[in-house]
Scaffold this motif. Structure first.
Motif, short mmCIF file in Angstrom:
data_model
loop_
_atom_site.label_atom_id
_atom_site.label_comp_id
_atom_site.label_asym_id
_atom_site.label_seq_id
_atom_site.Cartn_x
_atom_site.Cartn_y
_atom_site.Cartn_z
N MET A 100 0.84 -1.21 0.00
CA MET A 100 0.00 0.00 0.00
C MET A 100 0.87 1.26 0.00
O MET A 100 0.50 2.26 -0.61
CB MET A 100 -0.95 -0.01 1.21
N GLN A 101 2.00 1.19 0.66
CA GLN A 101 2.96 2.31 0.64
C GLN A 101 3.41 2.59 -0.79
O GLN A 101 3.50 3.74 -1.21
CB GLN A 101 4.16 2.00 1.54
N ALA A 102 3.66 1.52 -1.53
CA ALA A 102 4.06 1.68 -2.93
C ALA A 102 2.93 2.30 -3.75
O ALA A 102 3.18 3.15 -4.61
CB ALA A 102 4.48 0.34 -3.53
N PHE A 103 1.69 1.88 -3.48
CA PHE A 103 0.54 2.45 -4.19
C PHE A 103 0.42 3.95 -3.93
O PHE A 103 0.00 4.70 -4.81
CB PHE A 103 -0.77 1.78 -3.76
N SER A 104 0.76 4.38 -2.72
CA SER A 104 0.58 5.79 -2.37
C SER A 104 1.84 6.63 -2.58
O SER A 104 1.84 7.82 -2.28
CB SER A 104 0.15 5.89 -0.90
N ALA A 105 2.89 6.03 -3.09
CA ALA A 105 4.20 6.70 -3.16
C ALA A 105 4.19 7.99 -3.97
O ALA A 105 4.84 8.96 -3.61
CB ALA A 105 5.24 5.74 -3.70
N ASN A 106 3.48 8.02 -5.07
CA ASN A 106 3.52 9.19 -5.94
C ASN A 106 2.86 10.42 -5.34
O ASN A 106 3.43 11.51 -5.34
CB ASN A 106 2.88 8.89 -7.29
N ASP A 107 1.64 10.24 -4.82
CA ASP A 107 0.89 11.42 -4.40
C ASP A 107 0.29 11.32 -3.00
O ASP A 107 -0.38 12.25 -2.56
CB ASP A 107 -0.23 11.73 -5.41
N GLY A 108 0.51 10.23 -2.31
CA GLY A 108 -0.04 10.07 -0.97
C GLY A 108 -1.50 9.66 -0.95
O GLY A 108 -2.13 9.66 0.10
N PHE A 109 -2.03 9.32 -2.12
CA PHE A 109 -3.44 8.92 -2.22
C PHE A 109 -3.55 7.44 -2.58
O PHE A 109 -2.69 6.90 -3.27
CB PHE A 109 -4.16 9.73 -3.30
N ILE A 110 -4.63 6.84 -2.11
CA ILE A 110 -4.97 5.46 -2.46
C ILE A 110 -6.36 5.51 -3.07
O ILE A 110 -7.30 6.00 -2.45
CB ILE A 110 -4.98 4.54 -1.22
N GLY A 111 -6.48 4.99 -4.28
CA GLY A 111 -7.77 4.96 -4.95
C GLY A 111 -8.55 3.70 -4.60
O GLY A 111 -8.04 2.76 -3.98
N LEU A 112 -9.78 3.68 -5.02
CA LEU A 112 -10.66 2.55 -4.76
C LEU A 112 -10.09 1.26 -5.34
O LEU A 112 -10.12 0.21 -4.69
CB LEU A 112 -12.06 2.81 -5.34
N VAL A 113 -9.53 1.32 -6.54
CA VAL A 113 -8.98 0.12 -7.17
C VAL A 113 -7.80 -0.42 -6.36
O VAL A 113 -7.72 -1.62 -6.09
CB VAL A 113 -8.57 0.41 -8.63
N GLU A 114 -6.89 0.46 -5.95
CA GLU A 114 -5.75 0.03 -5.13
C GLU A 114 -6.23 -0.53 -3.80
O GLU A 114 -5.70 -1.53 -3.30
CB GLU A 114 -4.77 1.18 -4.88
N PHE A 115 -7.25 0.11 -3.22
CA PHE A 115 -7.80 -0.36 -1.96
C PHE A 115 -8.37 -1.77 -2.12
O PHE A 115 -8.12 -2.64 -1.29
CB PHE A 115 -8.90 0.60 -1.48
N GLN A 116 -9.10 -2.00 -3.19
CA GLN A 116 -9.67 -3.32 -3.45
C GLN A 116 -8.56 -4.35 -3.68
O GLN A 116 -8.69 -5.50 -3.24
CB GLN A 116 -10.62 -3.28 -4.63
N HIS A 117 -7.48 -3.95 -4.32
CA HIS A 117 -6.34 -4.85 -4.48
C HIS A 117 -5.76 -5.21 -3.10
O HIS A 117 -5.39 -6.36 -2.85
CB HIS A 117 -5.24 -4.24 -5.35
N GLY A 118 -5.66 -4.22 -2.24
CA GLY A 118 -5.16 -4.46 -0.89
C GLY A 118 -6.03 -5.43 -0.11
O GLY A 118 -5.52 -6.30 0.60
N VAL A 119 -7.34 -5.31 -0.27
CA VAL A 119 -8.27 -6.23 0.39
C VAL A 119 -8.02 -7.66 -0.10
O VAL A 119 -7.95 -8.60 0.68
CB VAL A 119 -9.73 -5.82 0.15
N GLN A 120 -7.88 -7.81 -1.41
CA GLN A 120 -7.63 -9.13 -1.98
C GLN A 120 -6.28 -9.70 -1.51
O GLN A 120 -6.15 -10.90 -1.25
CB GLN A 120 -7.67 -9.08 -3.51
N LEU A 121 -5.27 -8.84 -1.39
CA LEU A 121 -3.97 -9.29 -0.91
C LEU A 121 -4.06 -9.79 0.53
O LEU A 121 -3.48 -10.82 0.87
CB LEU A 121 -2.94 -8.16 -1.02
N TYR A 122 -4.79 -9.06 1.37
CA TYR A 122 -4.98 -9.50 2.74
C TYR A 122 -5.61 -10.89 2.78
O TYR A 122 -5.15 -11.77 3.50
CB TYR A 122 -5.90 -8.54 3.50
#
Length: 143
Positions: A75-97
């Motif tokens: 998730m840190q990598a997902f937010s690295a550019n702008d400090g934001f996490i979008g819905l798609v990245e969030f859903q990916h994180g849920v699946q990873l968990y």
């Protein structure tokens, strides 16, 4: 204080038995296994922890804290550019968990954990679309 080899072996067998059906070790199970090592087997905490880690490496156990750290790094990598996490990245994180925990951590718990992780790390939710809202984030239950 040196621990006898037979005590170490019995404690290692106890750990194997505790995780017989499930490779995932929650924080509670880890605490219980360490507690048994200290109280029942009379092994110092650091040595009990070392035996637990050795058995865990041999049998490829997954620890809850390791899953949390792995998902946090992604998730840190997902937010690295702008400090934001979008819905798609969030859903990916849920699946990873769910995947990394072998299904032990469910959908609702994964969503709650990720939301708390975002709050703890000051990662902001992205708007869902150009004129969208961050309602997707606000709707995630805190419990």
């Amino acid at each position: 204080m040196a621990v006898a080899d037979d005590v170490r072996k019995r404690y290692a067998e106890y750990i194997k038995l505790q995780a017989f059906d499930d490779r995932f070790v929650s924080r509670e199970r880890e605490r219980k296994m360490l507690g048994e090592g200290v109280t029942r087997f009379e092994i110092p905490l650091e040595e009990a922890r070392a035996i637990l880690k050795t058995v865990a490496l041999d049998l490829e156990f997954l620890f809850e804290k390791d899953v949390d750290n792995l998902v946090k790094d992604i998730m840190q990598a997902f937010s690295a550019n702008d400090g934001f996490i979008g819905l798609v990245e969030f859903q990916h994180g849920v699946q990873l968990y769910k995947q990394f925990s072998c299904g032990y951590i469910g959908e609702a718990d994964s969503r709650r954990r990720l939301k708390q992780m975002m709050l703890n790390n000051d990662w902001k939710p992205k708007r869902h679309s150009l004129f969208g809202t961050r309602k997707w984030f606000q709707e995630i239950s805190d419990r």
